[in-house]
Write a protein that holds these residues in place. Structure first.
Motif, PDB file in Angstrom:
ATOM      1  N   PHE A 117      23.699 -24.309  -1.209  1.00  0.00           N
ATOM      2  CA  PHE A 117      22.306 -24.589  -0.917  1.00  0.00           C
ATOM      3  C   PHE A 117      21.834 -25.969  -1.237  1.00  0.00           C
ATOM      4  O   PHE A 117      22.601 -26.664  -2.214  1.00  0.00           O
ATOM      5  CB  PHE A 117      21.390 -23.742  -1.933  1.00  0.00           C
ATOM      6  N   LEU A 118      21.025 -26.464  -0.504  1.00  0.00           N
ATOM      7  CA  LEU A 118      20.421 -27.800  -0.862  1.00  0.00           C
ATOM      8  C   LEU A 118      19.273 -27.818  -1.434  1.00  0.00           C
ATOM      9  O   LEU A 118      18.413 -27.247  -1.219  1.00  0.00           O
ATOM     10  CB  LEU A 118      20.114 -28.398   0.682  1.00  0.00           C
ATOM     11  N   VAL A 119      19.472 -28.584  -2.561  1.00  0.00           N
ATOM     12  CA  VAL A 119      18.298 -28.462  -3.737  1.00  0.00           C
ATOM     13  C   VAL A 119      17.898 -29.820  -4.125  1.00  0.00           C
ATOM     14  O   VAL A 119      18.658 -30.930  -4.157  1.00  0.00           O
ATOM     15  CB  VAL A 119      18.924 -27.871  -5.115  1.00  0.00           C
ATOM     16  N   GLY A 120      16.436 -30.044  -4.018  1.00  0.00           N
ATOM     17  CA  GLY A 120      15.818 -31.327  -4.066  1.00  0.00           C
ATOM     18  C   GLY A 120      15.616 -32.078  -2.960  1.00  0.00           C
ATOM     19  O   GLY A 120      14.911 -33.243  -3.379  1.00  0.00           O
ATOM     20  N   ALA A 121      15.898 -31.584  -2.003  1.00  0.00           N
ATOM     21  CA  ALA A 121      15.433 -32.592  -0.844  1.00  0.00           C
ATOM     22  C   ALA A 121      14.024 -32.245  -0.366  1.00  0.00           C
ATOM     23  O   ALA A 121      13.626 -31.045  -0.263  1.00  0.00           O
ATOM     24  CB  ALA A 121      16.185 -32.080   0.428  1.00  0.00           C
ATOM     25  N   SER A 122      13.249 -33.152  -0.018  1.00  0.00           N
ATOM     26  CA  SER A 122      11.922 -32.959   0.202  1.00  0.00           C
ATOM     27  C   SER A 122      11.824 -33.373   1.883  1.00  0.00           C
ATOM     28  O   SER A 122      12.111 -34.402   2.299  1.00  0.00           O
ATOM     29  CB  SER A 122      10.968 -34.126  -0.505  1.00  0.00           C
ATOM     30  N   ILE A 123      11.126 -32.449   2.517  1.00  0.00           N
ATOM     31  CA  ILE A 123      10.697 -32.585   3.718  1.00  0.00           C
ATOM     32  C   ILE A 123       9.143 -32.277   3.911  1.00  0.00           C
ATOM     33  O   ILE A 123       8.723 -31.300   3.815  1.00  0.00           O
ATOM     34  CB  ILE A 123      11.346 -31.433   4.723  1.00  0.00           C
ATOM     35  N   SER A 124       8.571 -33.641   4.231  1.00  0.00           N
ATOM     36  CA  SER A 124       7.089 -33.433   4.508  1.00  0.00           C
ATOM     37  C   SER A 124       6.607 -32.604   5.578  1.00  0.00           C
ATOM     38  O   SER A 124       7.259 -32.727   6.700  1.00  0.00           O
ATOM     39  CB  SER A 124       6.535 -34.791   4.527  1.00  0.00           C
ATOM     40  N   PRO A 125       5.410 -32.194   5.536  1.00  0.00           N
ATOM     41  CA  PRO A 125       4.822 -31.396   6.859  1.00  0.00           C
ATOM     42  C   PRO A 125       4.685 -32.349   7.886  1.00  0.00           C
ATOM     43  O   PRO A 125       4.453 -33.438   7.742  1.00  0.00           O
ATOM     44  CB  PRO A 125       3.654 -30.749   6.519  1.00  0.00           C
ATOM     45  N   TYR A 126       5.230 -31.956   9.198  1.00  0.00           N
ATOM     46  CA  TYR A 126       4.889 -32.817  10.285  1.00  0.00           C
ATOM     47  C   TYR A 126       3.129 -32.818  10.754  1.00  0.00           C
ATOM     48  O   TYR A 126       2.939 -33.748  10.853  1.00  0.00           O
ATOM     49  CB  TYR A 126       5.727 -31.948  11.624  1.00  0.00           C
ATOM     50  N   GLN A 127       2.683 -31.619  10.592  1.00  0.00           N
ATOM     51  CA  GLN A 127       1.175 -31.786  10.786  1.00  0.00           C
ATOM     52  C   GLN A 127       0.559 -30.991   9.505  1.00  0.00           C
ATOM     53  O   GLN A 127       0.746 -29.782   9.534  1.00  0.00           O
ATOM     54  CB  GLN A 127       0.593 -31.266  12.203  1.00  0.00           C
ATOM     55  N   VAL A 128       0.074 -31.477   8.795  1.00  0.00           N
ATOM     56  CA  VAL A 128      -0.433 -30.865   7.313  1.00  0.00           C
ATOM     57  C   VAL A 128      -1.256 -29.747   7.809  1.00  0.00           C
ATOM     58  O   VAL A 128      -1.118 -28.704   7.218  1.00  0.00           O
ATOM     59  CB  VAL A 128      -1.167 -31.876   6.425  1.00  0.00           C
ATOM     60  N   ILE A 129      -2.302 -29.857   8.877  1.00  0.00           N
ATOM     61  CA  ILE A 129      -3.331 -28.915   9.311  1.00  0.00           C
ATOM     62  C   ILE A 129      -2.460 -27.615   9.735  1.00  0.00           C
ATOM     63  O   ILE A 129      -3.001 -26.565   9.367  1.00  0.00           O
ATOM     64  CB  ILE A 129      -4.153 -29.524  10.284  1.00  0.00           C
ATOM     65  N   ASN A 130      -1.478 -27.755  10.471  1.00  0.00           N
ATOM     66  CA  ASN A 130      -0.727 -26.630  11.069  1.00  0.00           C
ATOM     67  C   ASN A 130       0.401 -25.981  10.162  1.00  0.00           C
ATOM     68  O   ASN A 130       1.028 -25.232  10.508  1.00  0.00           O
ATOM     69  CB  ASN A 130      -0.176 -27.027  12.330  1.00  0.00           C
ATOM     70  N   THR A 131       0.708 -26.748   9.098  1.00  0.00           N
ATOM     71  CA  THR A 131       1.623 -25.994   7.991  1.00  0.00           C
ATOM     72  C   THR A 131       1.271 -24.911   7.234  1.00  0.00           C
ATOM     73  O   THR A 131      -0.030 -24.875   6.930  1.00  0.00           O
ATOM     74  CB  THR A 131       2.366 -27.032   7.257  1.00  0.00           C
ATOM     75  N   PRO A 132       2.067 -23.967   7.050  1.00  0.00           N
ATOM     76  CA  PRO A 132       1.581 -22.805   6.169  1.00  0.00           C
ATOM     77  C   PRO A 132       0.857 -23.163   4.828  1.00  0.00           C
ATOM     78  O   PRO A 132       1.583 -24.176   4.235  1.00  0.00           O
ATOM     79  CB  PRO A 132       2.702 -21.951   6.231  1.00  0.00           C
ATOM     80  N   LYS A 133       0.216 -22.698   4.198  1.00  0.00           N
ATOM     81  CA  LYS A 133      -0.386 -22.909   2.746  1.00  0.00           C
ATOM     82  C   LYS A 133       0.526 -22.832   1.754  1.00  0.00           C
ATOM     83  O   LYS A 133       0.930 -23.422   0.838  1.00  0.00           O
ATOM     84  CB  LYS A 133      -1.630 -22.145   2.653  1.00  0.00           C
ATOM     85  N   SER A 134       1.604 -21.833   1.838  1.00  0.00           N
ATOM     86  CA  SER A 134       2.430 -21.397   1.042  1.00  0.00           C
ATOM     87  C   SER A 134       3.929 -22.440   1.067  1.00  0.00           C
ATOM     88  O   SER A 134       4.699 -22.195   0.476  1.00  0.00           O
ATOM     89  CB  SER A 134       3.001 -19.980   1.008  1.00  0.00           C
TER      90      SER A 134
END
Length: 148
Positions: free
Chosen positions: A54-71
């Motif tokens: 497992f890859l732990v601690g990597a951060s991938i920001s949403p491409y489009q914040v509006i279309n990203t699931p809230k969870s």
């Protein structure tokens, strides 16, 4: 083959012993975000638990914040796709040899996004100082040669 995200601090903080590559289990919007360069590998590491990596601690920001699931969690744990032989070797190296698996870069291989990671040993503070000192002296030498 183009590099999307790179971990620049890994080569400074760790002594790279061996590099490997693995696939990642990602959501579709994460793939688009990675392709646009919206991610960070600094501070991330790889663990092996229950026969899976497992890859732990990597951060991938949403491409489009509006279309990203809230969870959606930007730093969620992502599963790596490795063969059983590679998993066994990685587990042996990290557990018994007391080494660390650090991600180096995310890049494309055809249509797929791959993670290049390294089995590495942490550098001591004086090793880092030596690297900085060597870099500075090399820069000074090149500067004086250029001016002459």
């Amino acid at each position: 083959m183009s590099t999307y995200i790179q971990n620049r601090k890994a080569r400074f903080d760790f002594e790279i012993l061996e590099t490997l590559e693995a696939g990642l289990v990602l959501f579709g919007f994460e793939v688009k975000a990675i392709r646009s360069g919206k991610g960070k590998l600094e501070g991330a590491y790889i663990i092996v638990r229950g026969g899976e990596a497992f890859l732990v601690g990597a951060s991938i920001s949403p491409y489009q914040v509006i279309n990203t699931p809230k969870s959606y969690d930007t730093e969620r744990v992502r599963k790596l796709l490795l063969s059983k032989k590679e998993l066994a070797e990685l587990e042996r190296r990290t557990e018994t040899d007391h080494l660390t698996a650090v991600p180096l870069r995310l890049y494309n291989a055809g249509r797929n996004i791959k993670l290049e990671f390294a089995v590495a040993r942490g550098k001591k503070k004086f090793d880092k100082r030596e690297v900085l000192k060597a870099r500075d002296t090399k820069r000074d030498i090149e500067r004086t040669l250029k001016n002459q």
